[in-house]
Design an enzyme around this catalytic site. Structure first.
Site, short mmCIF file in Angstrom:
data_model
loop_
_atom_site.label_atom_id
_atom_site.label_comp_id
_atom_site.label_asym_id
_atom_site.label_seq_id
_atom_site.Cartn_x
_atom_site.Cartn_y
_atom_site.Cartn_z
N ARG A 99 -18.11 -2.12 17.62
CA ARG A 99 -17.45 -3.41 17.34
C ARG A 99 -16.13 -3.51 18.08
O ARG A 99 -15.22 -2.70 17.89
CB ARG A 99 -17.22 -3.55 15.82
N CYS A 129 -19.60 -5.51 3.53
CA CYS A 129 -18.86 -4.29 3.87
C CYS A 129 -17.54 -4.33 3.11
O CYS A 129 -16.96 -5.41 2.96
CB CYS A 129 -18.61 -4.24 5.37
N CYS A 136 -16.79 -8.71 5.51
CA CYS A 136 -16.07 -7.45 5.27
C CYS A 136 -14.82 -7.73 4.45
O CYS A 136 -14.03 -8.61 4.81
CB CYS A 136 -15.61 -6.83 6.58
N CYS A 154 0.83 -1.21 0.00
CA CYS A 154 0.00 0.00 0.00
C CYS A 154 0.87 1.26 0.00
O CYS A 154 1.84 1.35 0.75
CB CYS A 154 -0.92 0.00 1.22
N CYS A 174 -19.25 2.84 8.46
CA CYS A 174 -18.53 2.10 9.50
C CYS A 174 -17.23 2.86 9.75
O CYS A 174 -16.37 2.91 8.87
CB CYS A 174 -18.25 0.68 9.02
N CYS A 183 0.53 4.69 6.95
CA CYS A 183 -0.08 4.51 8.28
C CYS A 183 0.89 3.72 9.18
O CYS A 183 1.24 2.58 8.87
CB CYS A 183 -1.41 3.78 8.14
N CYS A 188 0.35 0.03 10.28
CA CYS A 188 -0.15 -0.96 9.33
C CYS A 188 0.95 -1.80 8.68
O CYS A 188 1.85 -1.27 8.03
CB CYS A 188 -0.98 -0.28 8.25
#
Ligand code: SAM
Ligand code: DTB
Ligand code: SF4
Length: 343
Positions: A282, A150, A118, A73, A210, A77, A80
């Protein structure tokens, strides 16, 4: 249920049990922080009252996760393992999974008792073309199985949100991750405002929102309260609010962060419940590190959804059998699941 008028102040000590406070969108950070910092038993009691006034406490959603496009990616972040910026994670970059593979996984998740499927992609934003079309087919396929669908694909344009809505998408996950002041310590390649724009595009298209964040990245309680303030001041509130504890993955800049105190998660779940009475709160990443008693305290405090299945995106989640046993022990059965390993 008897409707009793809302208390004059959200800090009133004694709420009547059946109280149904008004849904508010005008919270200050200080108010939310004061709720967060209440003596723990008062906080959990208040959250449980509000939870039960607005939700069926036996309704705990099971959402299964699949990484449909892993690694490589371009975003940075700090938490991550999928960021191409963090070379030490050893994470391979993979291509988008074929639609049939994803739908096989979704069918297996349904079989194991999941309500929602998801799908996550390590993208800054989806590119229009064959890959986005494949994601639309995945959404249609999951909905065709009778499950909620999702996806979390990064930033979305209004047109992409519209096409996902047309495909039947139930919900789009796009987290704020933390409060606005701490955000720049964690991510530099995408702004807080970019995230808010995507959330607006999702809402505008009629898809459920979400949106939540992560605790344990080195932020203060004020940053946690500030994130909840941004979420709670959205009207309507997000339908789902994932509360993740950092999974400190080796090779990421946050690899040495100490584990989150489980009671910090209890506080976050309770505070989210009080300020967003009807959202699905959640209990998300990091649940594997919790005892079943800590998880039960989170449920009492208003968490009413879990990630269910033995993998999150790239890291391990709680075992299916032990989750089924945990739910059974609080009086919820998972249809079709045998508990061989948990007995
Ligand atoms: N690339 C997309 C994006 O960021 O919008 C979707 C996938 S991303 C992995 C989804 C969310 O997972 C992140 O926003 C973050 O809140 C959460 N997450 C990722 N890595 C995590 C970790 N190590 N610990 C806890 N939560 C994590
Ligand atoms: C969310 O808030 N948590 C999920 C989901 N949304 C996509 C992801 C958690 C990822 C944890 C680290 C990993 O497994 O890679
Ligand atoms: Fe990329 Fe999402 Fe990971 Fe950030 S959280 S690096 S955007 S996959």
């Amino acid at each position: 249920m008897t409707q009793i008028s809302a208390p004059a102040s959200p800090f009133a000590n004694a709420l009547p049990v059946a109280v149904k406070p008004v849904i508010r969108h005008d919270w200050s950070v200080a108010e939310i922080q004061a709720i967060h910092d209440l003596p723990l038993l008062d906080l959990v009691f208040r959250a449980a009252e509000i939870h039960r006034a607005h939700n069926d406490p036996a309704d705990i959603q099971r959402a299964s996760l699949l990484s449909i496009k892993t690694g490589g990616c371009p975003e940075d972040c700090a938490y991550c393992p999928q960021s191409a910026h963090h070379k030490g994670t050893g994470m391979a970059r993979e291509r988008l999974m074929p639609v049939e593979t994803v739908l096989r996984e979704a069918a297996a998740a349904k079989e194991a008792g999941a309500h929602r499927f998801c799908m996550g992609a390590a993208w800054r934003q989806p590119k229009d073309g064959p890959e986005f079309d494949a994601v639309l087919a995945m959404v249609r396929g999951v909905r065709g199985l009778g499950m909620e669908a999702c996806v979390t694909l990064g930033m979305l344009t209004p047109d992409q949100a519209r096409r996902l809505a047309e495909a039947g998408l139930t919900s789009y996950n796009h987290n704020l991750d933390t409060g606005p002041d701490f955000y720049g310590d964690i991510i530099s390649t995408r702004s807080y405002a970019d995230r808010l724009t995507t959330l607006e595009n999702v809402r505008e298209a009629g898809i459920g929102v979400c949106c939540g964040g992560i605790v344990g990245m080195g932020e203060g309680v004020k940053d946690r309260a500030a994130m909840l303030q941004v979420l709670a001041n959205h009207a309507p509130h997000p339908e789902s609010v994932p509360i993740n504890a950092l999974v400190a993955v080796e090779g990421t800049p946050l690899e040495d962060q100490p584990p989150v105190d489980p009671l910090d998660l209890v506080r976050m779940c309770a505070t989210a419940r009080i300020v967003m009475p009807r959202a699905r709160v959640r209990l998300s990443a990091g649940r594997k590190g919790l005892t079943r008693e800590a998880q039960i305290l989170c449920f009492l405090a208003g968490a009413n959804s879990i990630f269910y299945g033995e993998r999150l995106l790239t890291t391990a989640n709680n075992e299916t059998d032990s989750d089924a046993a945990l739910l059974r022990d609080i009086g919820i059965t998972v249809p079709g699941l045998t508990l061989a390993a948990a007995e």
